[in-house]
Enzyme design. Structure first.
Site: not given
Ligand code: NAD
Length: 265
Positions: A141, A154, A158
């Protein structure tokens, strides 16, 4: 890499970016696409769409964080269809949680967003190194190059996914292994706009330029053809990454201002 007559596996292929990649890859006439998802109905729906275009496709329901299931998927695909040419480790989840996220949340984010890539690479690499060829595409991401306001697990996982992809590319790139890392910002999928567990979405993410999954899939197909490592469907992310690396203090101040806006401060 030319995808014509290849065998492709896409995890998270039952929805969003993964489903769009499957449909886009089908246009290149691969020999077979294995659509993997923990959501059986989603995987079946993608397979139905592929079958309509005349492409051989199989749905497999599993949890990408389960090493045994992934090893079995890879062994069965090899037995049924021949060596896997392109493996897309794309399944991923968000948490919309901060540092105080429950340890179970941190652990499942780690397992799905990072360790699943380790499991897949470990199972794929020996045969790929023997034949001197193999292509692993991981979906990280833009949060893995920058950050994701409001979602600590997250952002952290990532970043780890990008680090792993880079490490694999550096370590095996001269031995015939190609690695790409997909780093989009907002894409119009249930992960961003859904209200299910694992949805992402802060207002800042939603305010970004949101791309359709089909647009991302077109960019992915072009990058795979060129065997490019970093895939940035939002080209502006390259500039943001340079700003972060070049002037870290300034970038942090700008991100804090955005966070303050989110907090209503
Ligand atoms: P999505 O929710 O539409 O699709 C993700 C799919 O992965 C779902 O079908 C889900 O069932 C599957 N999945 C989740 N955990 C799994 C598991 N443990 N085992 C098997 N399947 C599992 O979301 P998406 O936006 O298409 O996300 C795909 C990837 O793109 C993710 O890695 C995500 O982090 C990344 N990404 C998305 C965005 C965005 O804005 N949508 C931005 C950057 C990166």
């Amino acid at each position: 890499m030319e995808l014509n007559e290849t065998v492709i596996v896409v995890t998270g292929g039952g929805s969003g970016i993964g489903a769009a990649m499957c449909r886009r890859f089908a246009a290149e006439r691969p020999r077979h696409i294995v659509v993997v998802d923990r959501d059986a109905a989603g995987a079946e729906a993608t397979v139905a769409a592929l079958t309509e275009t005349g492409i051989g496709a199989t749905a497999v329901t599993l949890d990408v964080a389960d090493a045994e299931q992934t090893e079995d998927l890879i062994a069965r695909t090899r037995a049924d269809h021949g060596e896997i040419d392109l493996f897309c480790a794309n399944a991923g989840i968000g948490s919309a949680a901060g540092i105080d996220a429950d340890d179970r949340v941190w652990e499942s984010m780690w397992q799905i967003n990072v360790h699943a890539h380790v499991i897949a690479a470990r199972a794929l690499l020996p045969a790929w190194l023997d034949r001197g060829r193999g292509y692993l595409l991981t979906t990280a991401s833009a949060a893995g190059l920058l950050t994701n306001l409001g979602d600590a697990p997250y952002s952290v996982t990532k970043h780890a996914a990008v680090a792993l992809a880079e490490w694999l590319s550096i370590t095996y790139g001269d031995r015939g292994i190609t690695v790409s890392c997909l780093c989009p910002q907002g894409v119009n999928t249930p992960l961003l706009f859904g209200d299910a567990d694992g949805a992402l979405a802060t207002e800042v993410v939603k305010a970004q330029r949101i791309l359709e999954p089909e647009t991302v899939a077109d960019v992915v197909a072009a990058a795979v053809a060129d065997e490019r490592f970093l895939i940035l469907p939002h080209e502006e992310v390259a500039g943001y990454e340079q700003a972060r690396a070049g002037e870290r203090e300034r970038w942090l101040r700008a991100m804090r201002r955005m966070q303050a806006g989110l907090d209503g401060r």
